[in-house]
Design a protein around this motif. Structure first.
Motif, PDB file in Angstrom:
ATOM      1  N   VAL A  94       1.010  -1.295   0.145  1.00  0.00           N
ATOM      2  CA  VAL A  94      -0.082  -0.105  -0.013  1.00  0.00           C
ATOM      3  C   VAL A  94       0.888   1.203  -0.094  1.00  0.00           C
ATOM      4  N   PRO A  95       0.863   2.015  -1.047  1.00  0.00           N
ATOM      5  CA  PRO A  95       1.481   3.370  -0.989  1.00  0.00           C
ATOM      6  C   PRO A  95       1.216   4.263   0.169  1.00  0.00           C
ATOM      7  N   VAL A  96       2.111   4.771   1.053  1.00  0.00           N
ATOM      8  CA  VAL A  96       1.787   5.576   2.021  1.00  0.00           C
ATOM      9  C   VAL A  96       2.433   6.998   1.821  1.00  0.00           C
ATOM     10  N   ARG A 295       0.824  10.005  -9.296  1.00  0.00           N
ATOM     11  CA  ARG A 295       2.178   9.795  -9.202  1.00  0.00           C
ATOM     12  C   ARG A 295       2.399   8.458  -8.237  1.00  0.00           C
ATOM     13  N   LYS A 296       2.196   8.802  -7.148  1.00  0.00           N
ATOM     14  CA  LYS A 296       2.400   7.695  -6.015  1.00  0.00           C
ATOM     15  C   LYS A 296       1.806   6.298  -6.190  1.00  0.00           C
ATOM     16  N   LEU A 297       0.462   6.399  -6.509  1.00  0.00           N
ATOM     17  CA  LEU A 297      -0.517   5.285  -6.625  1.00  0.00           C
ATOM     18  C   LEU A 297      -0.236   4.940  -7.910  1.00  0.00           C
ATOM     19  N   ALA A 298      -0.172   5.625  -9.046  1.00  0.00           N
ATOM     20  CA  ALA A 298      -0.043   5.046 -10.311  1.00  0.00           C
ATOM     21  C   ALA A 298       1.667   4.254 -10.303  1.00  0.00           C
ATOM     22  N   ALA A 299       2.346   4.870  -9.720  1.00  0.00           N
ATOM     23  CA  ALA A 299       3.910   4.010  -9.928  1.00  0.00           C
ATOM     24  C   ALA A 299       3.453   2.798  -9.253  1.00  0.00           C
ATOM     25  N   SER A 300       2.944   2.604  -8.261  1.00  0.00           N
ATOM     26  CA  SER A 300       2.716   1.504  -7.300  1.00  0.00           C
ATOM     27  C   SER A 300       1.835   0.625  -7.995  1.00  0.00           C
ATOM     28  N   LYS A 301       1.086   0.974  -8.942  1.00  0.00           N
ATOM     29  CA  LYS A 301       0.159  -0.208  -9.735  1.00  0.00           C
ATOM     30  C   LYS A 301       0.931  -0.498 -10.826  1.00  0.00           C
ATOM     31  N   SER A 302       1.914   0.568 -11.532  1.00  0.00           N
ATOM     32  CA  SER A 302       2.621   0.147 -12.401  1.00  0.00           C
ATOM     33  C   SER A 302       3.630  -1.243 -12.251  1.00  0.00           C
ATOM     34  N   ALA A 303       4.281  -0.858 -10.987  1.00  0.00           N
ATOM     35  CA  ALA A 303       5.183  -1.693 -10.300  1.00  0.00           C
ATOM     36  C   ALA A 303       4.699  -3.125 -10.165  1.00  0.00           C
ATOM     37  N   LEU A 304       3.475  -3.068  -9.564  1.00  0.00           N
ATOM     38  CA  LEU A 304       2.668  -4.505  -9.323  1.00  0.00           C
ATOM     39  C   LEU A 304       2.315  -5.258 -10.504  1.00  0.00           C
ATOM     40  N   ALA A 305       1.775  -4.432 -11.705  1.00  0.00           N
ATOM     41  CA  ALA A 305       1.744  -4.965 -12.895  1.00  0.00           C
ATOM     42  C   ALA A 305       2.905  -5.699 -13.467  1.00  0.00           C
ATOM     43  N   LEU A 306       4.061  -4.978 -13.309  1.00  0.00           N
ATOM     44  CA  LEU A 306       5.314  -5.369 -13.853  1.00  0.00           C
ATOM     45  C   LEU A 306       5.705  -6.744 -13.188  1.00  0.00           C
ATOM     46  N   ALA A 307       5.462  -6.791 -11.836  1.00  0.00           N
ATOM     47  CA  ALA A 307       5.882  -7.993 -11.163  1.00  0.00           C
ATOM     48  C   ALA A 307       4.739  -9.329 -11.572  1.00  0.00           C
ATOM     49  N   SER A 308       3.842  -8.949 -11.949  1.00  0.00           N
ATOM     50  CA  SER A 308       2.777  -9.871 -11.977  1.00  0.00           C
ATOM     51  C   SER A 308       2.604 -10.309 -13.722  1.00  0.00           C
ATOM     52  N   GLY A 309       3.385  -9.436 -14.349  1.00  0.00           N
ATOM     53  CA  GLY A 309       3.338  -9.792 -15.763  1.00  0.00           C
ATOM     54  C   GLY A 309       2.272  -9.253 -16.453  1.00  0.00           C
TER      55      GLY A 309
END
Length: 313
Positions: A94-96, A295-309
């Motif tokens: 969770v981005p804080v 920025r913060k939430l969008a970056a978190s979602k992008s990182a999660l998407a990359l990790a999950s493929g």
């Protein structure tokens, strides 16, 4: 037809009022469901599946993001647990905004001074330690050079507990046995300092705090807020100070030194902005919310998407 809000945000605060109302309004504008949560009501519970973390108002799920508006004082154990909740949210993905590590750095004035100095951000000479003998030597050495020092509580805000000792060191008992000394910068009469708000790596607004109680220029201590030009020098130093502490947003307090060059006194990681909002046309709450979401939430979602493929993001 009622709007469906798919994103849920926790506003971490120990009290509701003007700031939380502004934030909730800004979140509603972005179709985000924002709920105020007191960290004291949260708990780590390893039987609370699936995360082992219980956040009131979110059931067995977690918020999509959290913004820290306030952390109540308490015992060392209570504050440690509350910060631990923020650490746990980050561990759960969770981005804080700002996260616990950044807040810890800004709350501890000695670490703030260390990091500002380490990363070359102009700030007054500072000494912090537990030795009364060393602190006494600092006072005498500064006095011999015709300078004064300010003695501050290691933890604290709004100008509370500040002293300007002479050549004799006061008792450290009111300061929890820690001597935090900072070289005094004379801002003239009436004195003033600047508060610069930095959001997402950009300085967005500035004000002067003029006067107040004696030499302490805090809005809460009677200082008058005035609009101030956000000069390139002010903006640059404030942004560098915020980056040095790893903060998403910050209220940076600066004061003019000899020659007018700004130097950083403190960096607030849970900054209030009511005084600043009164002298600037920008909607500060909206800027905070936009930066968190875009920025913060969008970056978190992008990182999660990359990790999950998952390439849909």
């Amino acid at each position: 037809m009622e709007r469906v809000m798919s994103v849920r945000v926790a506003i971490m605060t120990d009290e509701t009022g003007w700031h939380t109302a502004r934030l909730k309004k800004a979140f509603r504008t972005r179709d985000v469901d924002a709920r105020c949560v007191d960290l004291a009501d949260c708990r780590i519970d390893t039987t609370w599946k699936p995360h082992g973390l219980a956040i009131p108002g979110f059931g067995h799920t977690l918020p999509d993001a959290a913004i820290v508006r306030g952390i109540a004082g308490g015992t060392f154990e209570q504050v440690t647990l509350r910060l631990g909740i923020l650490h746990a949210l980050r561990e759960c993905g969770v981005p804080v905004y700002n996260d616990a590590r950044a807040i810890e750095r800004s709350v501890d004035k000695s670490m703030t001074s260390f990091l500002l100095n380490r990363y070359g951000v102009p700030t007054p000479a500072t000494w912090a330690g537990e030795s009364p003998a060393h602190a006494q030597r600092v006072l005498m050495r500064e006095a011999a050079a015709g300078r004064r020092v300010v003695m501050k509580p290691l933890f604290g805000s709004q100008g509370k507990g500040l002293k300007k000792p002479g050549v004799k060191l006061p008792s450290l008992k009111p300061f929890s046995q820690v001597a935090y000394l900072q070289r005094y910068v004379d801002a003239g009469t009436p004195g003033f300092d600047w508060r610069v708000l930095v959001i997402g790596g950009q300085a967005v607004a500035a004000m002067k705090r003029v006067g107040g109680e004696d030499w302490i220029h805090n809005f809460a201590r009677g200082a008058r807020c005035e609009a101030a030009e956000l000069s390139p020098a002010l903006a640059d130093i404030a942004v560098r100070a915020t980056a040095a502490l790893g903060l998403d947003y910050a209220g940076v307090d600066l004061i003019p030194s000899e020659g007018g060059r700004p130097v950083v006194l403190e960096v607030n990681g849970v900054a209030a902005w009511r005084g600043l909002q009164s002298v600037t046309p920008v909607d500060i709450a909206a800027l905070l919310v936009d930066d968190l979401l875009d920025r913060k939430l969008a970056a978190s979602k992008s990182a999660l998407a990359l990790a999950s493929g998952d390439e849909r993001f």
